[in-house]
Scaffold this active site. Structure first.
Site, short mmCIF file in Angstrom:
data_model
loop_
_atom_site.label_atom_id
_atom_site.label_comp_id
_atom_site.label_asym_id
_atom_site.label_seq_id
_atom_site.Cartn_x
_atom_site.Cartn_y
_atom_site.Cartn_z
N SER A 69 0.83 -1.20 0.00
CA SER A 69 0.00 0.00 0.00
C SER A 69 0.87 1.26 0.00
O SER A 69 1.62 1.49 -0.93
CB SER A 69 -0.96 -0.04 1.20
OG SER A 69 -1.91 0.98 1.13
N ASP A 103 -6.04 -4.05 -1.80
CA ASP A 103 -4.90 -3.66 -0.97
C ASP A 103 -4.26 -4.87 -0.31
O ASP A 103 -4.93 -5.70 0.31
CB ASP A 103 -5.38 -2.68 0.11
CG ASP A 103 -4.24 -1.96 0.78
OD1 ASP A 103 -3.26 -2.61 1.17
OD2 ASP A 103 -4.33 -0.72 0.92
#
Length: 569
Positions: A274, A418
């Site tokens: 991320s 993610d």
């Protein structure tokens, strides 16, 4: 051309004209062109005498008797193709080794063309469609595994025959594109024992920078890696956390100031999830400064993480994303560009870098996916799926597709979210990947950077928890980073493994954009670093240790021994 049929076997064969007369030499040539090669029990060879139509009928009869109807259909299709090929005046010319040595620019494409059955020019010079090995690849976009392996061997042969840097560069670029399209063909290069040695020697003794860069990419594609530059493997892992990415930025700035080196020079392997993937790619591959990365986070707060609550709520209904995903993608394209990950291996100073996402449409549970700028050797299987042929911006986009914040990202029928939903601390993954790349090296330093943590010390009432608390606990357990830290802290030596994850004075969300909250976040980080000055000094000492002369000598001897072994095998 008229086609007659044998009534006994229903077999088509070309009609023979009796009205024309030919010389003996031309008659033999006509028979050789008309009679197709049969591939059954009874077949033609160079030692047999061809008696024209009677010979053809007899061989067809014997082969059909043993093959059955399926063999008849196969021979029928083959003979029709052979009859059509008579109308083509050009045939592939054989290219000798001496032709390749005398005229490499024109002979190498002809050699590849004859090897791949693509045809060559009659004059010995390549046509406009056969000017380079790249054209050969364009004509064979869709290949079976066997065809792809044959093309790989042909391109390897052209590397050995190339004499000028221009021809060699064209051959290497064509080989690189072919390996990107067909990654499994790297096994063919390792099977050709002298091929890897040839690539390494070409890279070492050629002074053309462009050619050296292309050869570095080739070696990265087949899974070859150079020895580490320090005393051992140096790993950097960065957690996810949205705008809390300013926390690891402050520690990295301190490391650069103390050691006098950039981040990409301090580490051999950098991994992020991320917001950690954003930093890994910007610092390790795109070579942004730490100040430019800090400006990037301020841009996040002003452009990406600003949304009208009503509009955001409506967007959540139809796209499951509160913020504008298109704005985020635009910033990534402008910052990282469309450069393919494996292309970054052309830079000699680039470390091995990876970003982790979660593929959510493989089975019932999410699976980790590694976007990397390297490949593994055949036989060195990673526990994690991955690829190196995607642009950098797409890798970061997939790794940062936080559910509820941005839309999920689809790449080749795979749905990415993610990576923090399964591996918010990717340090264990980074250790695993590094071990596969350098199996005979020990770890010199493993640095894991968190984005801050908050733990409310107040004890709640002894009653049942609310639904909001239950959901919050579930999210915290899924994105926990300290469990991996506890495991690695027990397995790795204290002077090898370092973890920095400041304790925050208040909760800071992933999409925090208030200037006051971000300033408090930086103050908490500075206070944490001040309390850990001794630990930081020990980290800088470990990272700054250079490889000894004895280790360099051992590396040189190991490399020479490896080359001799490849030549003898």
């Amino acid at each position: 051309m008229p086609v007659e049929r044998n009534s006994a076997f229903n077999k088509p064969f070309p009609a023979q004209s009796t009205s024309q007369t030919h010389s003996a030499g031309s008659h033999l040539k006509q028979e050789e062109a008309v009679i197709p090669e049969t591939r059954g029990l009874f077949h033609s060879s160079n030692n047999t005498t061809k008696f024209g139509e009677n010979y053809f009928q007899m061989s067809s009869h014997i082969n059909q008797y043993f093959k059955g109807q399926s063999g008849q259909d196969e021979d029928t299709n083959r003979n029709l193709k052979d009859a059509e090929s008579q109308e083509t005046p050009e045939r592939p010319l054989s290219v000798s080794l001496m032709d390749c040595l005398r005229h490499p620019t024109s002979a190498i494409p002809d050699f590849l063309g004859s090897y791949l059955n693509l045809g060559t020019s009659q004059t010995g010079k390549p046509k406009s469609a056969m000017t380079s090995p790249q054209t050969i690849l364009n004509k064979k976009l869709v290949m079976s595994r066997r065809q792809a392996e044959e093309v790989t061997r042909g391109l390897l042969g052209s590397l050995g025959l190339a004499s000028s840097p221009d021809v060699l560069t064209a051959c290497v670029e064509a080989l690189n594109e072919h390996l990107i399209r067909h990654p499994s063909c790297k096994a063919v290069i390792w099977q050709e024992r002298t091929a890897v040695t040839l690539l390494r020697q070409r890279r070492k003794y050629i002074h053309d920078e462009g050619l050296q860069a292309a050869l570095r990419e080739t070696l990265a594609l087949i899974g070859y890696v150079d020895a580490v530059k320090g005393r051992g493997i140096r790993v950097l892992s960065i957690d996810g956390g949205g705008t809390r990415g300013v926390v690891p930025l402050q520690l990295l700035k301190l490391l650069e100031d103390e050691t006098g080196k950039k981040v990409h020079q301090l580490f051999d392997y950098i991994c992020g999830v991320s917001t950690g993937a954003v930093l890994a790619f910007m610092l390790g591959l795109a070579r942004f400064s730490l100040e430019e990365c800090a400006d990037m986070y301020r841009r996040f707060g002003s452009e990406v993480f600003r949304q009208n609550p009503l509009v955001g709520t409506m967007k959540m209904g139809w796209s499951h994303s509160y913020y504008n995903t298109e704005t985020w993608e635009t910033i990534l394209r402008e910052t990282l560009g469309n450069r393919v990950l494996i292309k970054t291996a052309r830079d000699e100073l680039s470390p091995k870098v990876s970003a982790v996402s979660a593929v959510v449409n493989w089975g019932t549970s999410p699976k980790a996916f590694v976007f990397r700028n390297y490949n593994h050797k055949p036989g060195c299987l990673s526990r994690y799926a991955g690829a190196s042929g995607y642009p950098m911006w797409q890798a970061v986009r997939a790794s940062s597709a936080a559910p509820g914040y941005f839309q999920e990202f689809t790449l080749q029928s795979d749905i990415h979210q993610d990576g923090g939903i399964i591996l918010n601390n990717p340090c264990a993954l980074a250790v695993h990947e590094s071990r596969l790349l350098w199996p005979n090296q020990h770890f010199q330093c493993v640095l894991s950077l968190g984005t801050g943590r908050y733990d409310n010390a107040k004890r709640g009432p002894a009653t049942s928890t609310s639904l909001r608390a239950k959901i919050s606990n579930l999210i915290c357990s899924a994105t926990d980073t300290e469990g991996v830290h506890t495991l690695l802290d027990d397995l790795l030596a204290p002077n090898v493994y370092f973890r920095f994850n400041p304790m925050l004075s208040a909760v800071v969300s992933l999409d925090e954009n208030r200037p006051g909250a971000l300033d408090q976040l930086q103050r908490d980080t500075q206070n944490y670093l001040e309390r850990n000055r001794l630990k930081l000094a020990r980290l800088c000492l470990v990272l700054g240790a250079e490889r000894s002369s004895l280790s360099r000598t051992k590396d040189w001897m190991s490399e020479r021994a490896w080359e001799m072994k490849q030549r003898l095998m």
